[in-house]
Design an enzyme around this catalytic site. Structure first.
Site, PDB file in Angstrom:
ATOM      1  N   LYS A  22     -52.933 -10.175  -2.937  1.00  0.00           N
ATOM      2  CA  LYS A  22     -52.034 -11.316  -3.110  1.00  0.00           C
ATOM      3  C   LYS A  22     -50.684 -11.027  -2.466  1.00  0.00           C
ATOM      4  O   LYS A  22     -50.118 -11.884  -1.768  1.00  0.00           O
ATOM      5  CB  LYS A  22     -51.832 -11.599  -4.597  1.00  0.00           C
ATOM      6  CG  LYS A  22     -50.803 -12.704  -4.881  1.00  0.00           C
ATOM      7  CD  LYS A  22     -50.556 -12.881  -6.363  1.00  0.00           C
ATOM      8  CE  LYS A  22     -49.594 -11.864  -6.926  1.00  0.00           C
ATOM      9  NZ  LYS A  22     -48.224 -12.375  -7.075  1.00  0.00           N
ATOM     10  N   ASN A  23     -50.153  -9.820  -2.672  1.00  0.00           N
ATOM     11  CA  ASN A  23     -48.816  -9.498  -2.169  1.00  0.00           C
ATOM     12  C   ASN A  23     -48.778  -9.346  -0.650  1.00  0.00           C
ATOM     13  O   ASN A  23     -47.700  -9.311  -0.058  1.00  0.00           O
ATOM     14  CB  ASN A  23     -48.290  -8.228  -2.840  1.00  0.00           C
ATOM     15  CG  ASN A  23     -47.963  -8.454  -4.303  1.00  0.00           C
ATOM     16  OD1 ASN A  23     -47.805  -9.588  -4.752  1.00  0.00           O
ATOM     17  ND2 ASN A  23     -47.872  -7.373  -5.072  1.00  0.00           N
ATOM     18  N   CYS A 125     -33.691 -17.301 -11.642  1.00  0.00           N
ATOM     19  CA  CYS A 125     -33.322 -16.083 -10.913  1.00  0.00           C
ATOM     20  C   CYS A 125     -31.916 -16.220 -10.360  1.00  0.00           C
ATOM     21  O   CYS A 125     -31.683 -16.947  -9.403  1.00  0.00           O
ATOM     22  CB  CYS A 125     -34.299 -15.848  -9.765  1.00  0.00           C
ATOM     23  SG  CYS A 125     -33.947 -14.381  -8.800  1.00  0.00           S
ATOM     24  N   ARG A 130     -33.727  -9.427  -9.036  1.00  0.00           N
ATOM     25  CA  ARG A 130     -34.892  -9.489  -8.156  1.00  0.00           C
ATOM     26  C   ARG A 130     -34.399  -9.906  -6.788  1.00  0.00           C
ATOM     27  O   ARG A 130     -34.520 -11.049  -6.388  1.00  0.00           O
ATOM     28  CB  ARG A 130     -35.950 -10.438  -8.720  1.00  0.00           C
ATOM     29  CG  ARG A 130     -36.453  -9.987 -10.070  1.00  0.00           C
ATOM     30  CD  ARG A 130     -37.728 -10.639 -10.477  1.00  0.00           C
ATOM     31  NE  ARG A 130     -38.814 -10.251  -9.584  1.00  0.00           N
ATOM     32  CZ  ARG A 130     -40.102 -10.468  -9.862  1.00  0.00           C
ATOM     33  NH1 ARG A 130     -40.444 -11.060 -10.982  1.00  0.00           N
ATOM     34  NH2 ARG A 130     -41.028 -10.095  -9.026  1.00  0.00           N
ATOM     35  N   ASP A 315     -46.111  -2.616 -10.512  1.00  0.00           N
ATOM     36  CA  ASP A 315     -47.155  -3.579 -10.858  1.00  0.00           C
ATOM     37  C   ASP A 315     -48.349  -2.947 -11.565  1.00  0.00           C
ATOM     38  O   ASP A 315     -49.295  -3.647 -11.944  1.00  0.00           O
ATOM     39  CB  ASP A 315     -47.638  -4.312  -9.596  1.00  0.00           C
ATOM     40  CG  ASP A 315     -46.676  -5.406  -9.160  1.00  0.00           C
ATOM     41  OD1 ASP A 315     -45.748  -5.727  -9.930  1.00  0.00           O
ATOM     42  OD2 ASP A 315     -46.850  -5.946  -8.049  1.00  0.00           O
ATOM     43  N   ARG A 407     -52.648 -16.100 -11.756  1.00  0.00           N
ATOM     44  CA  ARG A 407     -51.750 -15.982 -10.610  1.00  0.00           C
ATOM     45  C   ARG A 407     -52.121 -14.788  -9.740  1.00  0.00           C
ATOM     46  O   ARG A 407     -51.857 -14.795  -8.528  1.00  0.00           O
ATOM     47  CB  ARG A 407     -50.294 -15.831 -11.069  1.00  0.00           C
ATOM     48  CG  ARG A 407     -49.653 -17.110 -11.589  1.00  0.00           C
ATOM     49  CD  ARG A 407     -48.183 -16.866 -11.901  1.00  0.00           C
ATOM     50  NE  ARG A 407     -47.543 -16.179 -10.795  1.00  0.00           N
ATOM     51  CZ  ARG A 407     -46.709 -15.145 -10.936  1.00  0.00           C
ATOM     52  NH1 ARG A 407     -46.427 -14.656 -12.120  1.00  0.00           N
ATOM     53  NH2 ARG A 407     -46.162 -14.594  -9.872  1.00  0.00           N
TER      54      ARG A 407
END
Length: 428
Positions: A22-23, A125, A130, A315, A407
């Site tokens: 995904k990343n 945010c 982040r 993660d 997700r």
């Protein structure tokens, strides 16, 4: 709202195919904005975040066509064609960006190709957390004028971007990706210093090179990009998801099982494998991936500190904490990347875990057995840590808010049940 119901205590045995990362997929999809030709991505995971970005790209004028699902149920990745012949809108609206912070990755490609990009500030945010500020700093170094107004970031470069040196004060994967994509269409040479080194960065660079960019040093702390006036279409296969692989490795360990993770790469998980080895987990390379099982008996409490790649991934922190909750002895888990990354602790405690948080560190004292309970996912990685805990727990665990899980993990209940887990999804 859907729930996941797990009855624990069954060792996992069999094979799990590791999907595309995904990343890696998200910045690769954003890269489609850099050319008016077709970018074809294969091994695309079927995830909620992918769908969200696809919707965003569509609103910007990208034509998307699914060109096969890569296997039964999409289990070996889908194939997506993306063509941005004409960018019809340069604004990424709040309604889409609020669902996923990675939407900010369209900013660099938009300003590089169109001379303007407008992206909503990620929901919840503030600039500085982040670090969206590092994305903006990097684009400013290439000549973009940045303005924050009415909840949006607006970047302008009417005469185009110009190469320059970007020294990141701290490592940021997203900022490295955003600026690298923008620099691919900038005039002259760009140097990124203190760049992120993740495999996903290398995967993006490989794709950009296939599109005609000239990039050296991806995977090191200094990346050099020589801009081109235009890029062309390309075909690219997305790298395997090292976080999914690490998660299922811990699933094998926490259930005292034996899993073959097809497509997993040891070189992308070296630090995590070292720490798992210290805890009593055997991870062996095969010609297809990695085989994971306990070395001998109960796991041992082992410390871990999250760090930028190639350190232990943030993660995988929540999953590792669940694993240590069942180990013999104590483990100190320290989070150095993101704040608020211990939101899973109260939910693990509901299952009998003994965890004490001291600032950025959590002391985990292993217990003989966790017990099933109703729990609630607070974020993506926290959600899967509760799945792991449920797999090892005695009795029934009911996980609520599974949209977080969707997700980042494709068909998790199907993959686990195929290996012997008693897990099912209940429609809400």
């Amino acid at each position: 709202m859907d729930r996941i119901v797990i009855r624990g205590g069954r060792p996992l045995e069999g094979e799990i195919a590791i999907g595309g990362a995904k990343n890696a997929a998200l910045p690769l999809m954003a890269a489609s904005l850099l050319t008016d030709e077709t970018l074809r991505l294969s091994n695309l995971p079927h995830l909620a975040d992918i769908t969200t970005l696809a919707k965003l790209l569509s609103t910007l004028g990208v034509e998307l066509h699914m060109n096969g699902n890569g296997g039964a149920g999409g289990s070996s990745g889908r194939v997506l064609d993306m063509t941005a012949r004409t960018i019809t809108d340069t604004c990424a609206p709040y309604d889409l960006v609020r669902k996923m912070r990675a939407s900010v990755l369209v900013l660099g490609p938009l300003v590089a190709r169109e001379g303007i990009g407008r992206v909503s500030l990620p929901g919840g945010c503030a600039i500085g957390t982040r670090p969206v500020d590092l994305h903006l700093m990097g684009l400013e170094a290439l000549g973009a004028e940045i303005e924050l107004k009415e909840g949006y970031i607006e970047a302008r470069a009417p005469r185009g971007l110009t190469g320059g040196e970007v020294v990141f004060p701290k490592v940021s994967v997203g900022a490295t990706e955003n600026v690298m994509m923008a620099a691919a269409l900038a005039k002259g040479e760009t140097r990124l210093v203190n760049a992120a080194r993740e495999p996903e960065i290398v995967d993006l660079a490989d794709c950009l090179v296939a599109m005609g960019a000239e990039i050296e040093g991806a995977g090191t702390a200094t990346v050099t990009i020589r801009g081109r006036s235009r890029l062309h279409g390309a075909e690219h296969r997305i790298v395997a998801d090292r976080i999914e692989a690490g998660t299922y490795a811990m699933a094998a360990a926490i259930t005292d099982g034996d899993l073959h993770l097809i497509g997993a790469r040891a070189d992308h998980l070296s630090t995590a494998i070292d720490i798992l080895s210290q805890a009593g987990v055997t991870v062996a390379e095969t010609n297809q991936g990695l085989r994971v099982r306990r070395a001998n008996g109960r796991l041992h409490g082992t410390d871990a500190m999250t760090e930028a790649y190639p350190g232990f991934p943030t993660d995988l922190q929540a999953q590792f904490m669940a694993l240590m909750a069942t180990a013999e002895g104590a483990a100190m888990v320290t989070e150095t990347i993101f704040e608020n990354r211990f939101m899973h602790v109260p939910e693990l405690a509901r299952m009998g875990a003994n965890v004490t948080v001291h600032g950025a560190s959590a002391l985990v004292r292993g217990v003989e057995r966790l017990t099933g309970a109703p729990v609630m996912a607070t974020d993506l990685r926290a959600s899967v840590s509760l799945v792991l805990a449920g797999l090892a727990a005695e009795g029934e665990t009911v996980l609520n808010r599974v949209y977080h899980l969707d997700r980042g993990y494709e068909r998790v209940e199907d993959k686990l049940s195929a290996c012997g887990a008693d897990i099912r999804r209940v429609a809400g």
